[in-house]
Write a protein that holds these residues in place. Structure first.
Motif, PDB file in Angstrom:
ATOM      1  N   SER A  22       0.541   2.360  11.012  1.00 56.43           N
ATOM      2  CA  SER A  22       0.040   1.302  10.118  1.00 56.43           C
ATOM      3  C   SER A  22      -0.639   1.899   8.895  1.00 56.43           C
ATOM      4  O   SER A  22      -0.556   1.356   7.781  1.00 56.43           O
ATOM      5  N   LEU A  23      -1.292   3.039   9.083  1.00 56.22           N
ATOM      6  CA  LEU A  23      -1.966   3.699   7.967  1.00 56.22           C
ATOM      7  C   LEU A  23      -0.935   4.145   6.924  1.00 56.22           C
ATOM      8  O   LEU A  23      -1.168   4.018   5.707  1.00 56.22           O
ATOM      9  N   ARG A  24       0.224   4.676   7.399  1.00 58.25           N
ATOM     10  CA  ARG A  24       1.258   5.095   6.443  1.00 58.25           C
ATOM     11  C   ARG A  24       1.769   3.909   5.628  1.00 58.25           C
ATOM     12  O   ARG A  24       2.009   4.023   4.435  1.00 58.25           O
ATOM     13  N   VAL A  25       1.914   2.757   6.288  1.00 54.06           N
ATOM     14  CA  VAL A  25       2.373   1.554   5.574  1.00 54.06           C
ATOM     15  C   VAL A  25       1.342   1.130   4.524  1.00 54.06           C
ATOM     16  O   VAL A  25       1.676   0.789   3.380  1.00 54.06           O
ATOM     17  N   SER A  26       0.067   1.182   4.927  1.00 53.20           N
ATOM     18  CA  SER A  26      -1.010   0.789   4.004  1.00 53.20           C
ATOM     19  C   SER A  26      -1.060   1.736   2.805  1.00 53.20           C
ATOM     20  O   SER A  26      -1.264   1.304   1.655  1.00 53.20           O
ATOM     21  N   ARG A  27      -0.873   3.030   3.040  1.00 49.36           N
ATOM     22  CA  ARG A  27      -0.875   3.995   1.939  1.00 49.36           C
ATOM     23  C   ARG A  27       0.304   3.729   0.973  1.00 49.36           C
ATOM     24  O   ARG A  27       0.159   3.837  -0.262  1.00 49.36           O
ATOM     25  N   TYR A  28       1.460   3.380   1.575  1.00 51.80           N
ATOM     26  CA  TYR A  28       2.637   3.102   0.750  1.00 51.80           C
ATOM     27  C   TYR A  28       2.405   1.890  -0.160  1.00 51.80           C
ATOM     28  O   TYR A  28       2.729   1.911  -1.359  1.00 51.80           O
ATOM     29  N   ARG A  29       1.833   0.827   0.434  1.00 57.65           N
ATOM     30  CA  ARG A  29       1.558  -0.387  -0.360  1.00 57.65           C
ATOM     31  C   ARG A  29       0.528  -0.102  -1.464  1.00 57.65           C
ATOM     32  O   ARG A  29       0.630  -0.623  -2.581  1.00 57.65           O
ATOM     33  N   LEU A  30      -0.465   0.726  -1.130  1.00 58.47           N
ATOM     34  CA  LEU A  30      -1.505   1.054  -2.112  1.00 58.47           C
ATOM     35  C   LEU A  30      -0.906   1.834  -3.295  1.00 58.47           C
ATOM     36  O   LEU A  30      -1.284   1.619  -4.451  1.00 58.47           O
ATOM     37  N   ARG A  31       0.023   2.735  -2.990  1.00 56.17           N
ATOM     38  CA  ARG A  31       0.677   3.510  -4.052  1.00 56.17           C
ATOM     39  C   ARG A  31       1.399   2.573  -5.037  1.00 56.17           C
ATOM     40  O   ARG A  31       1.365   2.779  -6.255  1.00 56.17           O
ATOM     41  N   ASN A  46       0.708   1.781  -9.076  1.00 54.42           N
ATOM     42  CA  ASN A  46       1.816   2.169  -9.948  1.00 54.42           C
ATOM     43  C   ASN A  46       2.026   3.684  -9.973  1.00 54.42           C
ATOM     44  O   ASN A  46       2.290   4.278 -11.036  1.00 54.42           O
ATOM     45  N   LEU A  47       1.885   4.318  -8.806  1.00 59.68           N
ATOM     46  CA  LEU A  47       2.112   5.764  -8.725  1.00 59.68           C
ATOM     47  C   LEU A  47       3.594   6.035  -8.519  1.00 59.68           C
ATOM     48  O   LEU A  47       4.271   5.332  -7.768  1.00 59.68           O
ATOM     49  N   GLU A  48       4.100   7.036  -9.204  1.00 56.89           N
ATOM     50  CA  GLU A  48       5.505   7.384  -9.082  1.00 56.89           C
ATOM     51  C   GLU A  48       5.734   8.189  -7.798  1.00 56.89           C
ATOM     52  O   GLU A  48       4.803   8.764  -7.221  1.00 56.89           O
ATOM     53  N   GLN A  49       6.982   8.173  -7.398  1.00 53.63           N
ATOM     54  CA  GLN A  49       7.333   8.891  -6.184  1.00 53.63           C
ATOM     55  C   GLN A  49       7.088  10.394  -6.378  1.00 53.63           C
ATOM     56  O   GLN A  49       7.471  10.986  -7.369  1.00 53.63           O
ATOM     57  N   GLY A  50       6.411  10.979  -5.424  1.00 53.11           N
ATOM     58  CA  GLY A  50       6.078  12.402  -5.490  1.00 53.11           C
ATOM     59  C   GLY A  50       4.628  12.642  -5.860  1.00 53.11           C
ATOM     60  O   GLY A  50       4.105  13.743  -5.655  1.00 53.11           O
ATOM     61  N   ASP A  51       3.946  11.609  -6.483  1.00 52.45           N
ATOM     62  CA  ASP A  51       2.522  11.753  -6.813  1.00 52.45           C
ATOM     63  C   ASP A  51       1.692  11.634  -5.545  1.00 52.45           C
ATOM     64  O   ASP A  51       1.909  10.737  -4.721  1.00 52.45           O
ATOM     65  N   ASN A  52       0.710  12.524  -5.387  1.00 51.60           N
ATOM     66  CA  ASN A  52      -0.150  12.541  -4.199  1.00 51.60           C
ATOM     67  C   ASN A  52      -1.256  11.513  -4.389  1.00 51.60           C
ATOM     68  O   ASN A  52      -2.020  11.567  -5.347  1.00 51.60           O
ATOM     69  N   LEU A  53      -1.347  10.548  -3.441  1.00 47.56           N
ATOM     70  CA  LEU A  53      -2.332   9.484  -3.538  1.00 47.56           C
ATOM     71  C   LEU A  53      -3.752  10.024  -3.446  1.00 47.56           C
ATOM     72  O   LEU A  53      -4.629   9.650  -4.233  1.00 47.56           O
ATOM     73  N   THR A  54      -3.979  10.903  -2.477  1.00 49.91           N
ATOM     74  CA  THR A  54      -5.335  11.445  -2.289  1.00 49.91           C
ATOM     75  C   THR A  54      -5.765  12.252  -3.504  1.00 49.91           C
ATOM     76  O   THR A  54      -6.907  12.139  -3.974  1.00 49.91           O
ATOM     77  N   ALA A  55      -4.853  13.074  -4.040  1.00 52.24           N
ATOM     78  CA  ALA A  55      -5.177  13.870  -5.222  1.00 52.24           C
ATOM     79  C   ALA A  55      -5.477  12.970  -6.431  1.00 52.24           C
ATOM     80  O   ALA A  55      -6.386  13.247  -7.233  1.00 52.24           O
ATOM     81  N   PHE A  56      -4.718  11.865  -6.553  1.00 56.13           N
ATOM     82  CA  PHE A  56      -4.963  10.912  -7.643  1.00 56.13           C
ATOM     83  C   PHE A  56      -6.360  10.314  -7.561  1.00 56.13           C
ATOM     84  O   PHE A  56      -7.089  10.226  -8.558  1.00 56.13           O
ATOM     85  N   LEU A  57      -6.738   9.924  -6.295  1.00 57.66           N
ATOM     86  CA  LEU A  57      -8.052   9.305  -6.123  1.00 57.66           C
ATOM     87  C   LEU A  57      -9.168  10.317  -6.330  1.00 57.66           C
ATOM     88  O   LEU A  57     -10.242   9.974  -6.860  1.00 57.66           O
ATOM     89  N   GLN A  58      -8.956  11.532  -5.946  1.00 56.47           N
ATOM     90  CA  GLN A  58      -9.984  12.555  -6.128  1.00 56.47           C
ATOM     91  C   GLN A  58     -10.208  12.842  -7.624  1.00 56.47           C
ATOM     92  O   GLN A  58     -11.318  13.197  -8.033  1.00 56.47           O
ATOM     93  N   ALA A  59      -9.143  12.666  -8.421  1.00 50.31           N
ATOM     94  CA  ALA A  59      -9.262  12.971  -9.850  1.00 50.31           C
ATOM     95  C   ALA A  59     -10.014  11.893 -10.629  1.00 50.31           C
ATOM     96  O   ALA A  59     -10.498  12.147 -11.738  1.00 50.31           O
TER      97      ALA A  59
END
Length: 531
Positions: free
Chosen positions: A504-513, A517-530
């Motif tokens: 379920s966490l993977r699904v939630s991360r996918y929806r959040l991406r 509007n993050l493109e495929q290949g962009d790291n969600l955690t790295a984006f949020l840390q920045a």
């Protein structure tokens, strides 16, 4: 010899009448003209001394009339033009209009019709604007005379009738008499003698009502001319004799000469040569007297003009000298004052400069002290902020650990109870289901999450503002996931804290991406840390 005189003298008189009639029409011939001009000049000088510009213009206009009546047109025009300038400057519209009318008459008598018309039109425009009917009628009459002299008789009739209509409206008998006389003159030029006679009769009646003897003499002479031209010689002689008697009572040499000339013509046509010769000689005598009087008057008048102009030049020179002396005195005073002020300013500037340097040095010392103090305060504030941030970070970590421990405890307890539920003991199964329901409810308890969120915002206060720039569709569940990912927790800890499985966490991360509007290949955690 008699025939020569009879033939030649009327021509001589006609030639002289051209100039003399112009003067007579203006009421000239007064022996007081010199005294009037001298008096006006004194009053004009006094007005200049008093600085009364309006009176200057009035006296200039009156001097222009006197000079015009004496035949000194150049001097008259000079006075009129000076008066026009003053009336224009002082915005005296009616005086300006009257002056323009006088200038127009002057140009009319010196045979410059274009200039006369220009001044008439300017005067008429002012009178019409000011709704001055008397002035308007006067100018209409002058314009009509101008057209008559140019033999534009239709236009002459038009303007004379306009003037007559206005004079009747305002009941101006003198003005109406002059217009009837002008109309009679036009009809006489057109050889319509009956109409000319009627208009001259109308003019005479109005002149007599207004007690205008000079106008009456001229009109009676005109009536005699009309009667003579229509062959009514005896009636012509009677009318001219009446004019002669009236001219004799007035002592008007020009009118006496004119009447004698007309009587000579009438008696010549009646073939009474003795009477014709008598009146022609008498007319010749009056003409010589008129020339003699006029010559003496002109010489005296020229002498007065010369003296007046000389005195005016002297006055102007004295006034200019006074002005120059005043300017020099004023300039000297101003220069002296400026030198004193300049010396004072230089001395004051040196003092102020020294004082400013001292104040500037003190100000720099104060600014240096203030800067040092502000720097120390900033350092203290920075240390305090760091301490507060460390404290909040510890609180956030504590809350996070508590949440993890709490959820791990609940997870273990749930697993144990699920094991118990699998047993076949029915009496325990119901109780276990109730415990499981309570535990599931505790997973959604908001109090710990609120405390966690508050602590997170205090530590990462700018993070949430920056996040809103990327999406406005984030739910509270999305925000919880984002805060946990910002904490850089493991996926298993994040799933435990959210009470969901890793899938379920993977699904939630996918929806959040997608929401971010993050493109495929962009790291969600790295984006949020920045952020």
């Amino acid at each position: 010899m008699i025939k020569y005189i009879v033939t030649f003298l009327p021509l001589f008189l006609v030639t002289f009448a051209g100039f003399a009639q112009d003067e007579a029409a203006l009421g000239v011939g007064s022996v007081k003209a010199i005294e009037s001009l001298t008096t006006l000049k004194k009053m004009y000088a006094k007005a200049i001394e008093d600085g009364n510009l309006l009176q200057e213009g009035r006296y200039l206009q009156q001097m222009g009339k006197v000079c015009y009546n004496q035949g000194h047109f150049r001097q008259s025009l000079e006075f009129y033009l000076k008066a026009e300038k003053i009336f224009s400057t002082t915005n005296q519209t009616l005086l300006l209009a009257a002056n323009l009318g006088d200038i127009g008459v002057l140009y009319y008598y010196i045979k410059q019709p274009e200039k006369a018309m220009k001044n008439y039109q300017q005067a008429l425009h002012i009178y019409q604007k000011e709704k001055n009917q008397k002035g308007e009628a006067l100018i209409f009459g002058h314009i009509g005379q101008l057209f008559e002299k140019r033999q534009h008789y239709d236009s002459a009739f038009y303007y004379q009738n306009l003037a007559l209509k206005i004079n009747k409206q305002i009941n101006d008998k003198s003005g109406a008499a002059k217009i009837y006389e002008n109309l009679g003159s036009i009809y006489e030029d057109l050889e319509k003698y009956d109409l000319a006679y009627l208009n001259f009769k109308q003019s005479l009646g109005l002149y007599q009502q207004d007690h205008n003897n000079l106008g009456s003499i001229e009109v009676i002479n005109n009536l005699g001319d009309i009667l003579r031209k229509t062959g009514r010689y005896k009636e012509s002689v009677n009318e001219t004799q009446n004019a002669l008697r009236l001219a004799a009572r007035m002592g008007n040499s020009y009118q006496l000469a004119s009447c004698c000339r007309d009587l000579g013509k009438a008696y010549e046509l009646m073939h009474q040569m003795d009477s014709a010769y008598h009146y022609i000689q008498l007319g010749y005598k009056h003409t010589l007297d008129l020339y003699s009087e006029d010559g003496a008057r002109q010489v005296a008048f020229l002498q007065v003009l010369y003296d007046i102009n000389k005195k005016s030049d002297e006055i102007i020179t004295l006034q200019n000298d006074k002005k120059v002396n005043r300017i020099i005195a004023l300039s000297s005073t101003i220069v002296l004052i400026l030198l004193v002020v300049l010396g004072f300013v230089i001395f004051s500037r040196q003092r102020f400069k020294l004082r400013d340097q001292q104040m500037l040095a003190r100000q720099k010392e104060i600014e240096h002290d203030l800067t040092s103090l502000e720097l120390k305060n900033l350092q203290l504030e920075e240390q305090q902020l760091k301490q507060q941030l460390e404290l909040k970070s510890r609180e956030l970590s504590t809350h996070t650990l508590n949440l993890i421990k709490h959820n791990q405890f609940l997870e273990n307890l749930r697993n144990t109870l699920q094991t118990m539920v699998k047993d076949d003991k029915r009496d325990q199964k119901k109780q276990m289901n109730q415990i499981l329901a309570e535990i599931n409810q505790s997973f959604n308890h908001e109090r710990n999450w609120k405390e966690f969120t508050l602590a997170f915002e205090q530590v990462h206060h700018q993070f949430l503002e920056n996040l809103k720039k990327f999406s406005n569709e984030l739910t509270s569940a999305d925000m919880r996931l984002i805060t946990l990912l910002k904490m850089n927790l493991d996926s298993s800890d994040v799933a435990t804290l959210l009470g969901i499985s890793t899938d379920s966490l993977r699904v939630s991360r996918y929806r959040l991406r997608k929401k971010l509007n993050l493109e495929q290949g962009d790291n969600l955690t790295a984006f949020l840390q920045a952020l």
